[in-house]
Motif scaffolding. Structure first.
Motif, mmCIF file in Angstrom:
data_model
loop_
_atom_site.group_PDB
_atom_site.id
_atom_site.type_symbol
_atom_site.label_atom_id
_atom_site.label_comp_id
_atom_site.label_asym_id
_atom_site.label_seq_id
_atom_site.Cartn_x
_atom_site.Cartn_y
_atom_site.Cartn_z
ATOM 1 N N ILE A 128 0.958 -1.372 -0.049
ATOM 2 C CA ILE A 128 -0.062 -0.037 -0.003
ATOM 3 C C ILE A 128 0.826 1.271 -0.073
ATOM 4 C CG2 ILE A 128 -1.788 -1.001 1.226
ATOM 5 C CD1 ILE A 128 -0.924 0.096 3.781
ATOM 6 N N VAL A 129 0.195 2.311 -0.487
ATOM 7 C CA VAL A 129 1.064 3.774 -0.285
ATOM 8 C C VAL A 129 0.864 4.092 1.041
ATOM 9 C CG1 VAL A 129 1.338 5.998 -1.088
ATOM 10 C CG2 VAL A 129 0.896 4.130 -2.907
ATOM 11 N N PRO A 185 0.244 6.075 4.301
ATOM 12 C CA PRO A 185 -0.807 7.068 4.557
ATOM 13 C C PRO A 185 -0.518 8.545 4.157
ATOM 14 C CG PRO A 185 -1.197 5.231 6.103
ATOM 15 C CD PRO A 185 0.139 5.200 5.550
ATOM 16 N N ASP A 186 0.796 8.734 4.901
ATOM 17 C CA ASP A 186 1.479 10.055 4.786
ATOM 18 C C ASP A 186 2.133 10.524 3.422
ATOM 19 O OD1 ASP A 186 3.736 8.614 4.942
ATOM 20 O OD2 ASP A 186 4.753 9.645 6.452
ATOM 21 N N LEU A 226 0.489 9.972 0.302
ATOM 22 C CA LEU A 226 -0.340 9.965 -0.767
ATOM 23 C C LEU A 226 -0.279 11.024 -1.670
ATOM 24 C CD1 LEU A 226 -3.669 8.886 1.219
ATOM 25 C CD2 LEU A 226 -2.223 7.752 -0.348
ATOM 26 N N ASP A 227 0.119 12.352 -1.049
ATOM 27 C CA ASP A 227 0.273 13.790 -2.042
ATOM 28 C C ASP A 227 1.658 13.512 -2.716
ATOM 29 O OD1 ASP A 227 -1.940 14.485 -0.985
ATOM 30 O OD2 ASP A 227 -1.017 16.141 0.460
ATOM 31 N N VAL A 272 2.538 10.773 -4.322
ATOM 32 C CA VAL A 272 2.572 10.116 -5.692
ATOM 33 C C VAL A 272 1.802 10.494 -6.570
ATOM 34 C CG1 VAL A 272 1.445 7.670 -6.047
ATOM 35 C CG2 VAL A 272 2.939 7.930 -3.986
ATOM 36 N N ARG A 273 0.617 11.098 -6.222
ATOM 37 C CA ARG A 273 -0.387 11.581 -7.340
ATOM 38 C C ARG A 273 0.346 12.414 -8.508
ATOM 39 N NH1 ARG A 273 -3.930 13.757 -3.614
ATOM 40 N NH2 ARG A 273 -4.382 11.751 -2.765
ATOM 41 N N THR A 315 0.195 -0.796 -7.832
ATOM 42 C CA THR A 315 -0.293 0.198 -6.598
ATOM 43 C C THR A 315 -0.058 1.548 -6.782
ATOM 44 O OG1 THR A 315 0.393 -1.699 -5.118
ATOM 45 C CG2 THR A 315 0.031 0.050 -4.057
ATOM 46 N N PHE A 316 1.021 2.145 -7.097
ATOM 47 C CA PHE A 316 1.595 3.539 -7.350
ATOM 48 C C PHE A 316 0.182 4.052 -8.274
ATOM 49 C CE2 PHE A 316 6.069 2.869 -5.846
ATOM 50 C CZ PHE A 316 5.778 3.257 -4.605
ATOM 51 N N ARG A 370 -2.671 2.924 -8.902
ATOM 52 C CA ARG A 370 -3.723 3.123 -8.203
ATOM 53 C C ARG A 370 -4.081 4.348 -7.507
ATOM 54 N NH1 ARG A 370 -3.473 -2.365 -7.698
ATOM 55 N NH2 ARG A 370 -3.193 -2.172 -5.480
ATOM 56 N N PHE A 371 -2.947 4.785 -6.912
ATOM 57 C CA PHE A 371 -2.912 5.737 -5.986
ATOM 58 C C PHE A 371 -2.781 7.111 -6.879
ATOM 59 C CE2 PHE A 371 -2.905 2.618 -2.798
ATOM 60 C CZ PHE A 371 -3.534 3.166 -1.891
#
Ligand SMILES: [Zn+2]
Ligand SMILES: [Zn+2]
Length: 247
Positions: free
Chosen positions: A194-195, A197-198, A200-201, A203-204, A227-228, A230-231
């Motif tokens: 998973i990415v 939680p801290d 997420l910004d 990766v986008r 995974t990346f 998807r995020f």
């Protein structure tokens, strides 16, 4: 000089330290300062043939600009792969010494080889963020280090690209891919990451460079790249030291 200072190696003449701590080439065993001597590096890294820009498998020179047949049939989640060497003797010895022998001095050398391979590929789009393939907590505790992170650190410095060691985390402590039958590997690694939680910004919309020591079937890198994506990652490139040639 205090008693303690006498035991600090950096206070000793360099020539003496070298005599006391002989450094030898990981490939030929010859004495020298480098983890791998220059003749071995030139011999085993130079002259590699063309690779598929997508998956890093060998292709004929004429095909080098288009994805290989396998990538055209089923496009992987990652967009590009840089591999510095084939995972074959004696180069596999470098990985084994790094990973299982704990010879961490080989990691910067592997990073240098990846950098050279990047520079050799014209038009390669550099990622804007690097991350290592994360190890599960069980394996990390057992080994004491993540060889992918050990390679990613000097690679980040060499390329001037920031490194985020915990961009992705293992959601599942999967069995080692090497211990799983080839046709089981895809399933073994599914949903493993998973990415963080801290992160997420981070990766986008970004181009993420995933660093690893060896790419074998590619399932692990494909799962992590997926995974990346998807995020919200815009692009994912694999930067690996060695690529196992197809059978
Ligand atoms: Zn050598
Ligand atoms: Zn391919």
């Amino acid at each position: 000089m205090s008693r303690n200072a006498a035991f600090k190696l950096d206070a000793w003449p360099l020539a003496l330290v070298r005599r006391l701590l002989p450094c030898s080439c990981a490939l030929c065993g010859g004495a020298g300062e480098a983890a791998v001597c220059a003749p071995c590096a030139a011999h085993y890294l130079g002259g590699a043939g063309a690779r598929c820009r997508c998956c890093g498998n060998p292709v004929s020179r004429a095909d080098a600009l288009t994805p290989c047949a396998a990538c055209q049939t089923e496009r992987p989640s990652y967009d590009a792969t840089i591999a510095a060497a084939d995972y074959a003797a004696p180069i596999d010895g470098v990985v084994l010494q790094l990973k299982f022998g704990g010879v961490l001095a080989l990691a910067p050398w592997c990073a240098g080889a990846i950098r050279t391979a990047i520079l050799a590929q014209s038009g390669f789009e550099l990622p804007n963020l690097l991350c290592p393939v994360p190890l599960g907590p069980g394996r990390l505790a057992e080994r004491g280090f993540n060889q992918a992170l050990e390679i990613a650190r000097p690679l980040s410095l060499a390329l001037g690209i920031p490194l985020k060691a915990r961009l992705a985390i293992r959601a599942l402590d999967t069995r080692a891919q090497s211990s799983v039958a080839p046709d089981e590997r895809k399933r073994n690694i599914r949903n493993a990451f998973i990415v963080a939680p801290d992160a997420l910004d981070l990766v986008r919309g970004q181009h993420i460079g995933i660093v690893d020591d060896v790419m074998t079937s590619g399932h692990t890198l494909n799962e992590l790249a997926g995974t990346f994506k998807r995020f919200g990652a815009a692009r994912v490139s694999n930067l690996v030291f060695a690529r196992t040639p197809p059978h």
